[in-house]
Each structure stands twice: as structure tokens, then as C-alpha cells.
Write a protein that holds these residues in place. Structure first.
Motif, PDB file in Angstrom:
ATOM      1  N   LEU A  34       4.601  -2.046  -7.884  1.00 46.25           N
ATOM      2  CA  LEU A  34       5.043  -1.314  -6.701  1.00 46.25           C
ATOM      3  C   LEU A  34       4.001  -0.356  -6.140  1.00 46.25           C
ATOM      4  O   LEU A  34       4.078   0.007  -4.968  1.00 46.25           O
ATOM      5  CB  LEU A  34       6.336  -0.541  -7.016  1.00 46.25           C
ATOM      6  N   ARG A  35       3.033   0.085  -6.948  1.00 44.23           N
ATOM      7  CA  ARG A  35       2.031   1.033  -6.466  1.00 44.23           C
ATOM      8  C   ARG A  35       0.613   0.453  -6.415  1.00 44.23           C
ATOM      9  O   ARG A  35      -0.322   1.155  -6.041  1.00 44.23           O
ATOM     10  CB  ARG A  35       2.017   2.283  -7.369  1.00 44.23           C
ATOM     11  N   THR A  36       0.439  -0.810  -6.777  1.00 48.09           N
ATOM     12  CA  THR A  36      -0.922  -1.365  -6.793  1.00 48.09           C
ATOM     13  C   THR A  36      -1.539  -1.410  -5.402  1.00 48.09           C
ATOM     14  O   THR A  36      -2.754  -1.257  -5.249  1.00 48.09           O
ATOM     15  CB  THR A  36      -0.923  -2.782  -7.402  1.00 48.09           C
ATOM     16  N   ALA A  37      -0.717  -1.616  -4.374  1.00 43.22           N
ATOM     17  CA  ALA A  37      -1.244  -1.642  -3.008  1.00 43.22           C
ATOM     18  C   ALA A  37      -1.804  -0.286  -2.594  1.00 43.22           C
ATOM     19  O   ALA A  37      -2.681  -0.201  -1.733  1.00 43.22           O
ATOM     20  CB  ALA A  37      -0.150  -2.074  -2.024  1.00 43.22           C
ATOM     21  N   VAL A  38      -1.304   0.772  -3.241  1.00 38.42           N
ATOM     22  CA  VAL A  38      -1.748   2.130  -2.911  1.00 38.42           C
ATOM     23  C   VAL A  38      -2.964   2.533  -3.742  1.00 38.42           C
ATOM     24  O   VAL A  38      -4.009   2.910  -3.203  1.00 38.42           O
ATOM     25  CB  VAL A  38      -0.609   3.151  -3.134  1.00 38.42           C
TER      26      VAL A  38
END
Length: 409
Positions: A34-38
């Protein structure tokens, strides 16, 4: 044969058997992504902007996109879930997340990179809202344990993308495209359990349990949860953005500051392991709220006025204080009776909270640039922590969203 045929019901009313284990695996893999794109962008941001010819405005938009997407897409997620089902929607969200990550790793255009980043972040935004609702629906008697599993996986995924992107880039002769593309493949793996789970969609109920948008806008508890989520997110955004600068201004080298930031991030893993299980044992979470405020206050005082040689220790105190994030997620389940109410409160609290949080880094940047020091930014941080205490004191009280009289109208 549907995996639903393997489902049994435990004494707590939750999902058990092989379906339960598949759900646990699905939640863990989804949370890791859920946070890898960030967090995969920051370590190679300079290479991305130079390689794509991205302007300063484009780079600023790229760093602001998470807040904008999490707030806007998260707000409409409960309505989408009611139409297509939570399992199917999360499967679609992970596919969108992976597609966005893969597309942006292959493009040579700054505009397409921004659009594909928004696509990937949209998938993450849906997951942010859905997973607390899924935990409430399938594991109502083990919400604390499953929230621990969820927040720990989320923290591990956040740190993994931040820590591993540069080594991957170096191993591929400085190719940032490959370093970012790896996370798209990772998201594809996370979608596999949900391919099976999409066939086990629970029966939908037409009513939303009185937790529509208007009812939430009238709810003091909903606003308190949103304010608590927003203030803790604001602290996180400020610290991730400015902690290295605070440390280098205090005499640390860039490598030392990076190491402290890594430790600061890693602290979230053990904290996520213990906070939800502790908080869920009691109906009143206010003592936990107060404890994190004390950690924040001591850490910020030390970073501001303490000896620079101990800055790493004070940063660690702030890192412990950021256990307010898993606490905020735990409150979503603790303050609601039904999965539908959990989804509504999750969407409202996170969407509103991210809008609140987005202003923090901008204000701190202006304050620091205009004064050349950190006095005003630290005073702002203390004000944010005070607001967090007030919001958390209300949100942490025993009670349920559905019981508020405003929601019964």
C-alpha cells in the motif's frame, strides 16, 4: 468450488478455517504494497526528475500526489465497495496499483509518470479504506490481533520500499526504471490470493447503517477520529520530510542523518506489533493517546533544545510517539459495531485526515525558509501534538459511532 465452502464460523462470529488463512495472507500481501508507490520514489527522486526532465513544479506535484489521491479516492471507496463488493474491489485496486507502478517504470515522459503514479496511488487509497473494514467483517473478535498484523505489514512494506530501491538501482547499473518496476511485480503477487477470495464475496446489505456522508459530518466522534488521524499524519509527513535537514543543520553528516531516518522509520515495526493488541484490550484508549503525546513532547523538546549528539535518541522517542498511527487504525474498529460503519468511518477519517496532514510540510517549509531556523516549525509541531491530544481524548473514549444521536436521525 468456491473457497467459501471451506468457511466455518467461530465462537466470536468471525471467519475461520482455510478461508481465514487465505484472508490473512491476502491482507498481509496487500498491506506490504500500500505504501510502495510513495516511499520508492523519494530515494531516487533526483534521478527521476533529471531523467524525465521534470520541472520543480512537477516534482512538487509528485510529492503532493499521495495526500491528494488518498483523500479523494478514499472518500468514494465505501460507495464503490457497496456496488462491487469488498473482495472484488480490493483485487481490482491491487491490479490498478501494480499497473500504475509498472507503467511509470517504463515511461520517458514526466506527464505520463505523474498520471501513472496517480493510478498506482489510487489503488493504495482503496486498500487504505477497505482493509480495516475487512478486518471488522471477517475477524470481529480478533480485531486487535489482525490490526497488529495489518499495521506491521504496512510498516514493513513502507520501510522495504524506502530501503531497497537504491540498492536495486545500484545493482542494475543505476537504472531507476528497474528499481521502480520491481514494486509493480510485487503488487502482482499480492493480487493472487484475492483472485480466489473474489469468489467468496459476503452477502451485501442494502443499508449503510446510518453512516452516510451527512451523518458523519454531524458526528463529533467522526470529526475527532479524522482530526486524530490528520494530526498524526501531519507529524509523520513533517518528520519524513525535514528530519534529515534538522539533523544536518545540527552538525550531522548526510549519511548520519540518513541512518537516523532509517532507524526512525524502522521503529514503526515493533511499535506496530504491540500497539493494536494493547489498545484493543480496553474500551478506553485515552491512556495510550496520552502516552504517545508524552513521547512526542519529549522527543521534540530534545530535538529542538537538547544536545545534537543525542538527536538520534530524541528522534527515536518521536518514532515511538508515531505509534499513534496504528492506534488511529485500531480506533476505526473499536469505535464501530459493523463493517459498513467501519468502512464509512475509515473513509471519512482518512480522507479528511490526509487533507489536514497535507498542509504540514508546506507550512514548515515556508516557516523555515522565512526564518532560517527551526523555532517556528517546532512550535507548530507542539501545537499539532496538542491538537492531537484533544482529538484523541475524545476519539479514545468508550462508545460507538452508530450510537450517536445524530446518526439516528
Amino acid at each position: 468450488m468456491s473457497v467459501l465452502t471451506h468457511q466455518t464460523r467461530g465462537r466470536t462470529g468471525g471467519t475461520t478455517g482455510s478461508l481465514a488463512w487465505l484472508l490473512v495472507l491476502g491482507i498481509v500481501l496487500a498491506a506490504l504494497n500500500l505504501r510502495t508507490a510513495v516511499t520508492s520514489v523519494g530515494p531516487v527522486l533526483d534521478q527521476i526528475t533529471s531523467g524525465l526532465g521534470m520541472t520543480a513544479v512537477g516534482a512538487g506535484l509528485l510529492t503532493t500526489l499521495p495526500v491528494l489521491i488518498f483523500a479523494s479516492v478514499g472518500a468514494v471507496t465505501p460507495a464503490l465497495a457497496r456496488k462491487v463488493g469488498e473482495h472484488r474491489l480490493l483485487l481490482f485496486a491491487l491490479i490498478v496499483l501494480g499497473a500504475g507502478l509498472l507503467i511509470r517504470s517504463m515511461v520517458g515522459s514526466a506527464e505520463v509518470f505523474l498520471y501513472s503514479s496517480a493510478l498506482a496511488l489510487s489503488g493504495g487509497a482503496v486498500g487504505n479504506v477497505l482493509i480495516p473494514s475487512l478486518i471488522k467483517r471477517h475477524f470481529p473478535g480478533r480485531a486487535g490481533t489482525m490490526t497488529t498484523v495489518y499495521t506491521t505489514a504496512l510498516a514493513v512494506g513502507t520501510m522495504l520500499a524506502a530501503a531497497a530501491t537504491v540498492p536495486i538501482q545500484r545493482a542494475t547499473d543505476g537504472n531507476w526504471h528497474v528499481a521502480l518496476g520491481v514494486w509493480g511485480a510485487f503488487a502482482a503477487v499480492a493480487a493472487i490470493p484475492w483472485l480466489a477470495l473474489s469468489r467468496s464475496e459476503p452477502e451485501r446489505h442494502g443499508a449503510s447503517g446510518g453512516t452516510g456522508a451527512r451523518a458523519l459530518l454531524r458526528s463529533r466522534l467522526a470529526w475527532a477520529v479524522a482530526a486524530y488521524f490528520g494530526t498524526q499524519s501531519m507529524v509523520a509527513y513533517i518528520m519524513f520530510g525535514f528530519l534529515p535537514k534538522i539533523l544536518t543543520d545540527g552538525g550531522y553528516t548526510t549519511s548520519q542523518a540518513g541512518l537516523v531516518l532509517g532507524v526512525f522509520t524502522a521503529i514503526g515495526i515493533p511499535v506496530s506489533l504491540v500497539v493494536p493488541s494493547i489498545a484493543s484490550r480496553f474500551s478506553d484508549q485515552r491512556p495510550v493517546v496520552a502516552a504517545f503525546v508524552l513521547f512526542y513532547t519529549a522527543g521534540f523538546l530534545g530535538l529542538w533544545l537538547g544536545p545534537s549528539a543525542l538527536a538520534w535518541a530524541f528522534a527515536s522517542l518521536v518514532g515511538i510517539g508515531m505509534g499513534s498511527f496504528p492506534l488511529a487504525l485500531t480506533m476505526l474498529a473499536m469505535r464501530t459495531r459493523t463493517p459498513e460503519a467501519t468502512a464509512a468511518l475509515s473513509a471519512f477519517g482518512q480522507s479528511t485526515g490526509y487533507l489536514i496532514a497535507g498542509a504540514g510540510p508546506l507550512v514548515v517549509g515556508v516557516m523555515h525558509e522565512s526564518t532560517g531556523g527551526w523555532t517556528l516549525p517546532f512550535l507548530l509541531l507542539f501545537a499539532v501534538v496538542a491538537a492531537q491530544f484533544v482529538a484523541g481524548w475524545y476519539a479514545g473514549r468508550p462508545g460507538y459511532l452508530e450510537d450517536e444521536r445524530a446518526l439516528a436521525r
